[in-house]
Design a protein around this motif. Structure first.
Motif, PDB file in Angstrom:
ATOM      1  N   GLN A  31      -5.506 -31.437  14.956  1.00 24.70           N
ATOM      2  CA  GLN A  31      -6.730 -32.072  14.468  1.00 24.70           C
ATOM      3  C   GLN A  31      -6.610 -33.569  14.643  1.00 24.70           C
ATOM      4  O   GLN A  31      -5.707 -34.189  14.085  1.00 24.70           O
ATOM      5  CB  GLN A  31      -6.915 -31.707  13.000  1.00 24.70           C
ATOM      6  N   TYR A  32      -7.518 -34.137  15.436  1.00 24.87           N
ATOM      7  CA  TYR A  32      -7.492 -35.566  15.735  1.00 24.87           C
ATOM      8  C   TYR A  32      -8.792 -36.224  15.286  1.00 24.87           C
ATOM      9  O   TYR A  32      -9.865 -35.610  15.350  1.00 24.87           O
ATOM     10  CB  TYR A  32      -7.320 -35.814  17.237  1.00 24.87           C
ATOM     11  N   ARG A  33      -8.695 -37.478  14.883  1.00 23.37           N
ATOM     12  CA  ARG A  33      -9.892 -38.276  14.588  1.00 23.37           C
ATOM     13  C   ARG A  33     -10.464 -38.766  15.909  1.00 23.37           C
ATOM     14  O   ARG A  33      -9.812 -39.516  16.633  1.00 23.37           O
ATOM     15  CB  ARG A  33      -9.532 -39.464  13.707  1.00 23.37           C
ATOM     16  N   ALA A  34     -11.674 -38.352  16.220  1.00 24.18           N
ATOM     17  CA  ALA A  34     -12.322 -38.755  17.472  1.00 24.18           C
ATOM     18  C   ALA A  34     -12.779 -40.208  17.364  1.00 24.18           C
ATOM     19  O   ALA A  34     -13.543 -40.557  16.472  1.00 24.18           O
ATOM     20  CB  ALA A  34     -13.509 -37.857  17.782  1.00 24.18           C
ATOM     21  N   VAL A  35     -12.295 -41.032  18.265  1.00 23.65           N
ATOM     22  CA  VAL A  35     -12.745 -42.425  18.338  1.00 23.65           C
ATOM     23  C   VAL A  35     -13.971 -42.490  19.241  1.00 23.65           C
ATOM     24  O   VAL A  35     -14.950 -43.161  18.943  1.00 23.65           O
ATOM     25  CB  VAL A  35     -11.623 -43.343  18.864  1.00 23.65           C
ATOM     26  N   VAL A  36     -13.910 -41.746  20.360  1.00 26.05           N
ATOM     27  CA  VAL A  36     -15.012 -41.701  21.332  1.00 26.05           C
ATOM     28  C   VAL A  36     -15.202 -40.253  21.762  1.00 26.05           C
ATOM     29  O   VAL A  36     -14.224 -39.534  21.992  1.00 26.05           O
ATOM     30  CB  VAL A  36     -14.706 -42.572  22.578  1.00 26.05           C
ATOM     31  N   MET A  37     -16.454 -39.840  21.890  1.00 24.12           N
ATOM     32  CA  MET A  37     -16.788 -38.526  22.438  1.00 24.12           C
ATOM     33  C   MET A  37     -17.709 -38.738  23.634  1.00 24.12           C
ATOM     34  O   MET A  37     -18.649 -39.532  23.565  1.00 24.12           O
ATOM     35  CB  MET A  37     -17.496 -37.645  21.416  1.00 24.12           C
TER      36      MET A  37
END
Length: 163
Positions: A81-87
């Motif tokens: 589980q990663y914190r999305a900085v950019v999608m």
């Protein structure tokens, strides 16, 4: 300095993500489950500050690439589980790179060099024109064609400066 990595695949699920019980921000955080089709699955925590390239709306079934900072601590769970900085939603003939670009505008992994011309829009994340220099910064780069050199060179369609 952020050190970005990415994971690409199809969005197979989107759910609300609860930061804490009785969260006043309920509904503001999402959990995107992305499957790369080769047996790897990642959950991206999408926050209100996550930047969506071209400000697109992502739905289940879309092909996306999520960019995250590998220096941020993550829980030891499966799937990761990663914190999305950019999608970035996959678009025909369009690629996205997110990286720190040095004085020569070469990405931190040495794979891409930018050739900026007077027509290259350089913007802030809020869509306003950036008036400074893009060198030695974290950038979101939208581009199409590249050279076959090392590093590959491109004239970006758009650059977003991550202040």
């Amino acid at each position: 300095m952020m050190d970005f990595r990415s994971f690409s695949g199809k969005v197979i699920m989107i759910n609300d993500f609860f930061v804490m019980q009785n969260d006043p921000d309920m509904g503001c955080f999402k959990l995107f489950t992305v499957d790369n089709g080769n047996g790897a699955v990642v959950n991206f925590v999408v926050e209100p500050t996550t930047y969506f390239v071209n400000h697109v709306n992502v739905k289940v079934g879309d092909q996306v690439t999520g960019f995250y900072d590998i220096n941020v601590p993550v829980p030891l769970i499966y799937p990761p589980q990663y914190r999305a900085v950019v999608m970035a939603k996959e678009q025909r003939d369009e690629f996205v790179a997110v990286s720190f670009f040095n004085q020569q505008l070469v990405s931190s992994d040495g794979s891409l060099q930018l050739n900026i011309n007077a027509r290259t829009p350089i913007l802030l994340e809020n869509g306003q024109t950036f008036s400074g220099s893009p060198v030695n910064r974290n950038l979101i780069v939208v581009y199409s064609a590249t050279t076959r050199s090392i590093p590959a060179q491109t004239t970006p369609k758009q650059i977003i400066v991550m202040c």
